[in-house]
Write an enzyme that holds these catalytic residues in place. Structure first.
Site, PDB file in Angstrom:
ATOM      1  N   GLN B 213       0.819  -1.217   0.000  1.00 38.22           N
ATOM      2  CA  GLN B 213       0.000   0.000   0.000  1.00 38.22           C
ATOM      3  C   GLN B 213       0.854   1.270   0.000  1.00 38.22           C
ATOM      4  O   GLN B 213       0.321   2.370  -0.131  1.00 38.22           O
ATOM      5  CB  GLN B 213      -0.920   0.022   1.231  1.00 38.22           C
ATOM      6  CG  GLN B 213      -1.966  -1.078   1.242  1.00 38.22           C
ATOM      7  CD  GLN B 213      -3.008  -0.909   0.147  1.00 38.22           C
ATOM      8  OE1 GLN B 213      -3.263   0.207  -0.326  1.00 38.22           O
ATOM      9  NE2 GLN B 213      -3.610  -2.008  -0.266  1.00 38.22           N
ATOM     10  N   LYS B 236      -1.124  -2.723  -7.810  1.00 39.41           N
ATOM     11  CA  LYS B 236      -1.496  -1.562  -6.994  1.00 39.41           C
ATOM     12  C   LYS B 236      -0.746  -0.297  -7.423  1.00 39.41           C
ATOM     13  O   LYS B 236      -1.000   0.780  -6.902  1.00 39.41           O
ATOM     14  CB  LYS B 236      -1.262  -1.858  -5.516  1.00 39.41           C
ATOM     15  CG  LYS B 236      -2.137  -3.033  -5.034  1.00 39.41           C
ATOM     16  CD  LYS B 236      -2.137  -3.187  -3.549  1.00 39.41           C
ATOM     17  CE  LYS B 236      -2.534  -4.585  -3.111  1.00 39.41           C
ATOM     18  NZ  LYS B 236      -3.966  -4.718  -2.823  1.00 39.41           N
TER      19      LYS B 236
HETATM   20  C1  LIG Z   1      -0.864  -4.426   2.830  1.00 40.28           C
HETATM   21  C2  LIG Z   1      -1.085  -5.535   1.856  1.00 40.28           C
HETATM   22  N1  LIG Z   1      -0.332  -6.631   1.915  1.00 40.28           N
HETATM   23  C3  LIG Z   1      -0.478  -7.644   1.052  1.00 40.28           C
HETATM   24  C4  LIG Z   1      -1.439  -7.618   0.062  1.00 40.28           C
HETATM   25  C5  LIG Z   1      -1.574  -8.787  -0.859  1.00 40.28           C
HETATM   26  O1  LIG Z   1      -1.259  -8.430  -2.145  1.00 40.28           O
HETATM   27  P1  LIG Z   1      -1.467  -9.429  -3.368  1.00 40.28           P
HETATM   28  O2  LIG Z   1      -2.859  -9.963  -3.225  1.00 40.28           O
HETATM   29  O3  LIG Z   1      -1.282  -8.584  -4.580  1.00 40.28           O
HETATM   30  O4  LIG Z   1      -0.435 -10.500  -3.239  1.00 40.28           O
HETATM   31  C6  LIG Z   1      -2.260  -6.507  -0.035  1.00 40.28           C
HETATM   32  C7  LIG Z   1      -3.318  -6.453  -1.067  1.00 40.28           C
HETATM   33  O5  LIG Z   1      -4.482  -6.386  -0.803  1.00 40.28           O
HETATM   34  C8  LIG Z   1      -2.080  -5.445   0.881  1.00 40.28           C
HETATM   35  O6  LIG Z   1      -2.861  -4.359   0.824  1.00 40.28           O
END
Ligand SMILES: Cc1ncc(COP(=O)(O)O)c(C=O)c1O
Lengths: 152, 416
Positions: B213, B236
């Site tokens: 984030q 993101k």
């Molecule tokens: C703080 C944080 N960590 C980890 C993730 C996991 O990311 P991803 O689903 O792209 O692996 C997210 C996504 O929602 C996140 O906001």
């Protein structure tokens, strides 16, 4: 697709003032329903007298659709036989998931208010959680050892 | 004193121009203009990314690192060029420190299994915080189960703030690893990572920062942060899904065994013995997400073409505006009131469940996230089953936030 079709007055009313909220004492069955996607959690307790559902209550946390659906369900199946309740479950299942099902199934009475949900596919699980929990409760014979229900 | 001369000059940010770069923002949802306020879950792609992926698919696709033919060389150059772009964006010392993975989740699992698992002994500790995403909890729980190590959780306060002192107090002789978010996805809290990383390093504790984030909202610089691992997801930061980055300090990556075995990660294979390839390839077994990496490179290149300082200032202004608009609504509670927040507001509305709110807002063309945000311990802490979350990036507008406010009021009226 209209919001008013989803949030009909009956639904808003049952969300605001849920009927049969709480737990039945000395239940014949107690089943938990859980929707891992949104965190909705429902505990259904019921008392069977012979084949008849003498009492049924629910508690837990959920959105308006899930709360109203559970509230309407307890009203609809209380006093009914196991076979009658199963029939209602099957009609509801069809109403919620089958676009061609009759939205005004007279046998469903007030429950037909939930027919708007099928226009909102993301919310069908909210409405159906309590019904799957009921089906599982009716299938179990005692209070111990039955698996929690999920809608995932 | 002339204060204008000491302030960095930030020109007003031209949102309307930047919105032209994101074709999806022009669409309608339920006959309303789309207000996309779910960027924390996934941001949209600019044309530059769509075009780069399209160009690769049309003109350059072949497998990488394995052919002398022209297309394979072109694809390899594009893929490796994307790695260089990532390296520059996060100011890594070397391209060997930039590993392509599927995303944040895979990066954390890689570190858990390849770094932590061989190292940890029963009784060792992994320190995380209360506000972590499940992706920064579960992989550690798994490695704890495998090794007998213990997961230690640093607290947060009622504002959703994590205090450095509280984390430092838990750094003990058995702490082997600190894993914490840079920015909380459920609350918006910016953690004091600079200080935490320095404290960890001073105590010989290896660190991992979940930057999922943070990467869209702030500059992250691997050489100025004393961190050992930093992880994020491409989707993101305006790139496609299925690509992400594990930054790792070279000395650590060198010592780690490979995570997966297969093609590309080897130098020689015989049935008796395999020798592993050098960094970064040692950790990239099999054919990777080539187009995704190229898309990520293009997304970061795109960010280089806009005034990022002004974009981030605009994001902060959106946070302030949203906080003001939402806190004026009766019965609405903002969840997460840390002093330093990224551009994200989580909230709960009396008598309106987050899912009902999500459906009602969607009818007004407004996309927000509702639920537990993969951070169930955060929801438990605030005793809420779910919250609604509006998350903004530089292409969002004040007007979209005003629409959000109006729609929330409408929902509240419906449920009264
Ligand atoms: C703080 C944080 N960590 C980890 C993730 C996991 O990311 P991803 O689903 O792209 O692996 C997210 C996504 O929602 C996140 O906001």
């Amino acid at each position: 697709m209209q919001l008013a079709d989803l949030y009909r007055d009956v639904i808003l009313d049952h969300n605001r003032v849920p009927r049969n909220f709480g737990a039945v004492e000395a239940p014949s069955a107690r089943v938990e329903g859980f929707n891992p996607l949104c965190g909705d959690h429902l505990v259904l307790t019921l008392k069977l007298e012979g084949e008849r559902i003498a009492d049924i209550r629910f508690e837990g946390q959920g959105c308006a659709i899930s709360t109203a659906s559970a509230s309407l369900m307890t009203e609809a199946v209380k006093g009914k036989s196991r076979a009658e309740a199963t029939d209602i479950f099957e009609r509801m299942h069809k109403l919620l998931t089958d676009d061609t099902a009759d939205a005004d199934d007279a046998a469903l009475g007030k429950l037909a208010a939930l027919s708007g949900v099928r226009e909102f596919p993301a919310r069908v699980k909210c409405a159906s959680l309590c019904w799957h929990t009921l089906a599982s409760a009716l299938a179990v014979k005692d209070v111990q050892g039955h698996p929690a229900v999920t809608t995932e | 004193m002339n204060s204008a001369a000491t302030q960095p000059l930030v020109l007003p940010f031209d949102v309307m121009r930047v919105r032209q770069d994101f074709p999806i923002l022009a669409r309608e949802v339920h006959r309303q203009p789309l207000a996309y306020l779910d960027n924390g879950a996934s941001a949209q792609r600019p044309l530059a990314v769509i075009a780069a992926v399209d160009d690769y698919e049309r003109h350059h696709h072949a497998n990488i690192h394995r052919g002398v033919h022209t297309l394979s060389q072109e694809a390899t150059a594009l893929y490796e060029g994307a790695r260089d772009r990532v390296m520059r964006h996060i100011n890594a010392r070397s391209r060997n420190e930039v590993l392509f993975v599927r995303g944040t989740t895979e990066a954390i699992n890689l570190v858990a299994q390849s770094y932590a698992r061989p190292l940890l002994k029963a009784g060792d500790e992994i320190l995380i915080t209360h506000l972590e995403h499940h992706a920064n909890i579960v992989p550690w729980q798994m490695v704890c189960e495998q090794t007998g190590a213990k997961l230690v959780v640093a607290p947060m306060d009622v504002h959703g703030e994590v205090h450095a002192e509280a984390v430092e107090a838990l750094m003990g002789p058995r702490t082997r690893l600190l894993a914490c978010a840079h920015v909380s996805n459920a609350l918006g809290t910016v953690l004091p990572v600079r200080r935490l990383l320095a404290s960890a390093r001073a105590r010989g504790i290896v660190s991992l920062v979940d930057g999922a984030q943070a990467i869209p909202h702030m500059d992250v610089d691997m050489q100025s942060l004393a961190c050992d691992f930093y992880v994020f997801s491409g989707h993101k930061v305006y790139a496609p899904t299925g690509i992400g980055v594990l930054y790792g300090r070279e000395a650590l990556l060198e010592r780690m065994p490979p995570w997966q075995g297969g093609g590309d990660m080897i130098l020689t294979v015989s049935f008796e013995r395999t020798t592993y390839n050098a960094l970064p390839y040692k950790f990239e077994a099999g054919t990777p997400n080539i187009s995704g990496a190229i898309g990520l490179g293009a997304a970061l290149a795109y960010l280089g073409t806009i005034d990022l300082a002004a974009a981030h200032a605009h994001e902060h202004a959106l946070l302030l505006h949203a906080t003001k608009v939402l806190s004026q609504i009766e019965g609405l509670r903002i969840v997460g009131t840390a002093r330093e927040k990224a551009s994200l507001v989580s909230f709960a509305v009396d008598a309106v469940h987050a899912h009902d709110l999500g459906t009602i807002l969607d009818q007004d063309g407004i996309a927000i996230r509702t639920g537990h945000h993969c951070a169930m311990p955060v929801m438990d802490f605030f005793k809420l089953p779910a919250t609604a979350r509006a998350s903004f990036v530089f292409y969002n507008t004040y007007e979209e936030i005003d629409r959000l406010g109006a729609s929330v009021r409408r929902a509240r009226a419906m449920f009264r």
